[in-house]
Design an enzyme around this catalytic site. Structure first.
Site, PDB file in Angstrom:
ATOM      1  N   ARG A   1     -24.685 -25.349 -15.332  1.00 22.18           N
ATOM      2  CA  ARG A   1     -25.746 -26.342 -15.130  1.00 22.18           C
ATOM      3  C   ARG A   1     -25.656 -27.475 -16.147  1.00 22.18           C
ATOM      4  NH1 ARG A   1     -29.592 -22.705 -12.379  1.00 22.18           N
ATOM      5  NH2 ARG A   1     -31.515 -23.745 -11.839  1.00 22.18           N
TER       6      ARG A   1
ATOM      7  N   LYS B   1     -28.904 -22.438  -2.511  1.00 32.26           N
ATOM      8  CA  LYS B   1     -27.744 -21.810  -3.173  1.00 32.26           C
ATOM      9  C   LYS B   1     -27.790 -20.287  -3.048  1.00 32.26           C
ATOM     10  CE  LYS B   1     -28.659 -23.695  -7.184  1.00 32.26           C
ATOM     11  NZ  LYS B   1     -29.921 -24.403  -6.819  1.00 32.26           N
TER      12      LYS B   1
ATOM     13  N   ARG C   1     -41.446 -20.490  -0.921  1.00 35.20           N
ATOM     14  CA  ARG C   1     -40.424 -19.446  -1.100  1.00 35.20           C
ATOM     15  C   ARG C   1     -41.066 -18.115  -1.511  1.00 35.20           C
ATOM     16  NH1 ARG C   1     -35.242 -20.332  -4.944  1.00 35.20           N
ATOM     17  NH2 ARG C   1     -36.805 -20.792  -6.541  1.00 35.20           N
TER      18      ARG C   1
ATOM     19  N   ARG D   1     -42.264 -16.615  -7.140  1.00 36.48           N
ATOM     20  CA  ARG D   1     -41.824 -16.850  -8.511  1.00 36.48           C
ATOM     21  C   ARG D   1     -42.834 -17.733  -9.249  1.00 36.48           C
ATOM     22  NH1 ARG D   1     -35.578 -18.597  -8.286  1.00 36.48           N
ATOM     23  NH2 ARG D   1     -36.390 -19.964  -9.918  1.00 36.48           N
TER      24      ARG D   1
ATOM     25  N   ARG E   1     -38.384 -29.065 -12.864  1.00 40.63           N
ATOM     26  CA  ARG E   1     -37.039 -28.521 -12.619  1.00 40.63           C
ATOM     27  C   ARG E   1     -36.151 -29.566 -11.966  1.00 40.63           C
ATOM     28  NH1 ARG E   1     -38.943 -23.639  -9.327  1.00 40.63           N
ATOM     29  NH2 ARG E   1     -36.749 -23.174  -8.916  1.00 40.63           N
TER      30      ARG E   1
HETATM   31  P1  ADP Z   1     -33.272 -22.132  -8.632  1.00 40.90           P
HETATM   32  O1  ADP Z   1     -32.433 -21.135  -7.870  1.00 40.90           O
HETATM   33  O2  ADP Z   1     -34.598 -22.345  -7.978  1.00 40.90           O
HETATM   34  O3  ADP Z   1     -32.538 -23.399  -8.921  1.00 40.90           O
HETATM   35  P2  ADP Z   1     -32.729 -20.419 -10.844  1.00 40.90           P
HETATM   36  O4  ADP Z   1     -33.155 -19.074 -10.405  1.00 40.90           O
HETATM   37  O5  ADP Z   1     -31.294 -20.772 -10.714  1.00 40.90           O
HETATM   38  O6  ADP Z   1     -33.602 -21.476 -10.039  1.00 40.90           O
HETATM   39  O7  ADP Z   1     -33.162 -20.668 -12.336  1.00 40.90           O
HETATM   40  C1  ADP Z   1     -34.443 -20.359 -12.822  1.00 40.90           C
HETATM   41  C2  ADP Z   1     -34.530 -20.768 -14.304  1.00 40.90           C
HETATM   42  O8  ADP Z   1     -33.611 -19.980 -15.068  1.00 40.90           O
HETATM   43  C3  ADP Z   1     -34.149 -22.209 -14.601  1.00 40.90           C
HETATM   44  O9  ADP Z   1     -35.239 -23.107 -14.411  1.00 40.90           O
HETATM   45  C4  ADP Z   1     -33.712 -22.104 -16.062  1.00 40.90           C
HETATM   46  O10 ADP Z   1     -34.842 -22.024 -16.929  1.00 40.90           O
HETATM   47  C5  ADP Z   1     -33.012 -20.763 -16.099  1.00 40.90           C
HETATM   48  N1  ADP Z   1     -31.566 -20.907 -15.827  1.00 40.90           N
HETATM   49  C6  ADP Z   1     -30.901 -20.422 -14.736  1.00 40.90           C
HETATM   50  N2  ADP Z   1     -29.586 -20.724 -14.801  1.00 40.90           N
HETATM   51  C7  ADP Z   1     -29.415 -21.438 -15.956  1.00 40.90           C
HETATM   52  C8  ADP Z   1     -28.287 -22.046 -16.582  1.00 40.90           C
HETATM   53  N3  ADP Z   1     -27.046 -22.005 -16.021  1.00 40.90           N
HETATM   54  N4  ADP Z   1     -28.490 -22.684 -17.755  1.00 40.90           N
HETATM   55  C9  ADP Z   1     -29.707 -22.716 -18.331  1.00 40.90           C
HETATM   56  N5  ADP Z   1     -30.811 -22.189 -17.795  1.00 40.90           N
HETATM   57  C10 ADP Z   1     -30.674 -21.534 -16.604  1.00 40.90           C
HETATM   58  P1  ADP Z   2     -31.874 -22.126  -4.488  1.00 45.90           P
HETATM   59  O1  ADP Z   2     -31.168 -20.833  -4.825  1.00 45.90           O
HETATM   60  O2  ADP Z   2     -30.931 -23.289  -4.394  1.00 45.90           O
HETATM   61  O3  ADP Z   2     -33.033 -22.412  -5.394  1.00 45.90           O
HETATM   62  P2  ADP Z   2     -32.921 -20.689  -2.143  1.00 45.90           P
HETATM   63  O4  ADP Z   2     -31.735 -20.136  -1.433  1.00 45.90           O
HETATM   64  O5  ADP Z   2     -33.755 -19.757  -2.922  1.00 45.90           O
HETATM   65  O6  ADP Z   2     -32.474 -21.996  -3.018  1.00 45.90           O
HETATM   66  O7  ADP Z   2     -33.816 -21.418  -1.026  1.00 45.90           O
HETATM   67  C1  ADP Z   2     -35.043 -22.071  -1.379  1.00 45.90           C
HETATM   68  C2  ADP Z   2     -36.052 -21.869  -0.227  1.00 45.90           C
HETATM   69  O8  ADP Z   2     -35.615 -22.636   0.904  1.00 45.90           O
HETATM   70  C3  ADP Z   2     -36.181 -20.429   0.249  1.00 45.90           C
HETATM   71  O9  ADP Z   2     -37.523 -20.203   0.629  1.00 45.90           O
HETATM   72  C4  ADP Z   2     -35.244 -20.365   1.486  1.00 45.90           C
HETATM   73  O10 ADP Z   2     -35.702 -19.407   2.443  1.00 45.90           O
HETATM   74  C5  ADP Z   2     -35.372 -21.779   2.043  1.00 45.90           C
HETATM   75  N1  ADP Z   2     -34.135 -22.274   2.670  1.00 45.90           N
HETATM   76  C6  ADP Z   2     -32.851 -22.052   2.279  1.00 45.90           C
HETATM   77  N2  ADP Z   2     -31.979 -22.696   3.065  1.00 45.90           N
HETATM   78  C7  ADP Z   2     -32.724 -23.357   4.007  1.00 45.90           C
HETATM   79  C8  ADP Z   2     -32.397 -24.222   5.118  1.00 45.90           C
HETATM   80  N3  ADP Z   2     -31.131 -24.543   5.425  1.00 45.90           N
HETATM   81  N4  ADP Z   2     -33.431 -24.712   5.834  1.00 45.90           N
HETATM   82  C9  ADP Z   2     -34.720 -24.397   5.521  1.00 45.90           C
HETATM   83  N5  ADP Z   2     -35.084 -23.600   4.496  1.00 45.90           N
HETATM   84  C10 ADP Z   2     -34.099 -23.081   3.731  1.00 45.90           C
END
Ligand code: ADP
Ligand code: ADP
Ligand code: ZN
Length: 222
Positions: free
Chosen positions: A91, A16, A130, A163, A174
């Protein structure tokens, strides 16, 4: 309808953030990531940061009321008037309803909800490798997309870090949280004819292309 509101849906690690940063370049609308907003509060040690910390460390959701308040404040700023790319919000169904209400108050609605599908094993593989830039937030992956210089951001030269919640145990939790609390949004947006599924296990460029296609198609139809 004025403005394009894109809600990127998908499990943690589905790409994302990576895709949102690319979409900004093309669409010109801001990228709003609730996770990034919380991490900012954490690093500034605000009251909200202190509240969010324990939830984030465990891989659980921060309560809806504070999350909604924080995101609404962000998207009510002038730079989001023409639209926004939302990443990680909503979410829960409660958050989705709050978003709907806030948008309708300004004559907007959610334009499209791409669901980026990635399997659980791939999620774990990706998240444990990551790395993120401390300065500009650029996202890397040690296996798929490593930086040119180890530990250093290609874009701005900032330090890369891992992270705290990207360890195998917290990633599992998660994922559990995603299925339990967030996956109901798939049905919610499907019923509103906003959902478009995209295969997130393709190369980054291919996923971007399909996302852009879905966004343009939805804009034409709206
Ligand atoms: P990822 O991109 O790996 O899915 P995020 O950076 O979006 O993780 O989120 C990290 C943490 O921040 C989540 O595990 C949660 O604790 C909190 N968080 C982020 N967005 C939300 C949301 N919309 N509602 C509740 N908690 C959130
Ligand atoms: P999210 O915001 O959904 O948690 P991220 O954009 O942070 O996801 O991506 C999670 C990890 O996967 C990062 O290390 C990123 O570089 C890698 N990644 C993202 N898109 C791809 C893809 N299409 N193929 C392989 N690795 C990817
Ligand atoms: Zn950087």
């Amino acid at each position: 309808m004025n403005g394009t509101v894109v809600v990127l849906l998908g499990p943690p690690g589905s790409g994302k953030g990576t895709q949102a940063q690319r979409l900004v370049e093309v669409l010109g609308t801001p990228h709003v990531s609730s996770g990034d907003l919380f991490r900012h509060h954490l690093s500034e040690d605000t009251d909200l940061g202190q509240l969010a910390k324990s939830y984030m460390e465990k891989g659980e959701l921060v309560p809806d009321d504070v999350t909604v308040k924080m995101v609404m404040e962000r998207i009510s700023r002038p730079d989001c008037e023409e639209g926004v790319i939302l990443d990680g919000f909503p979410r829960t169904l409660t958050q989705a309803e709050a978003l709907k209400g806030a948008l309708s108050g300004r004559g907007q609605e959610v334009t499209v909800v791409p669901l980026i599908r990635v399997g659980d094993e791939e999620v774990v593989r990706r998240l444990t490798a990551r790395r993120v830039c401390k300065e500009c937030g650029a996202v890397y992956n040690l296996a798929f997309n490593p930086p040119e210089e180890e530990g250093e951001c290609d874009v701005c030269g900032g330090d890369l870090y891992q992270r705290e919640d990207d360890n195998p145990e917290t990633v599992q939790h998660r994922l559990y949280t995603y299925y339990k609390e967030t996956s109901p949004l798939i049905g919610y947006y499907f019923a509103q004819d906003r959902l478009v599924e995209v295969d997130g296990e393709q190369p980054v460029e291919q996923v971007s292309e399909e996302l852009l296609e879905a966004i343009h198609e939805a804009k034409r139809a709206s």
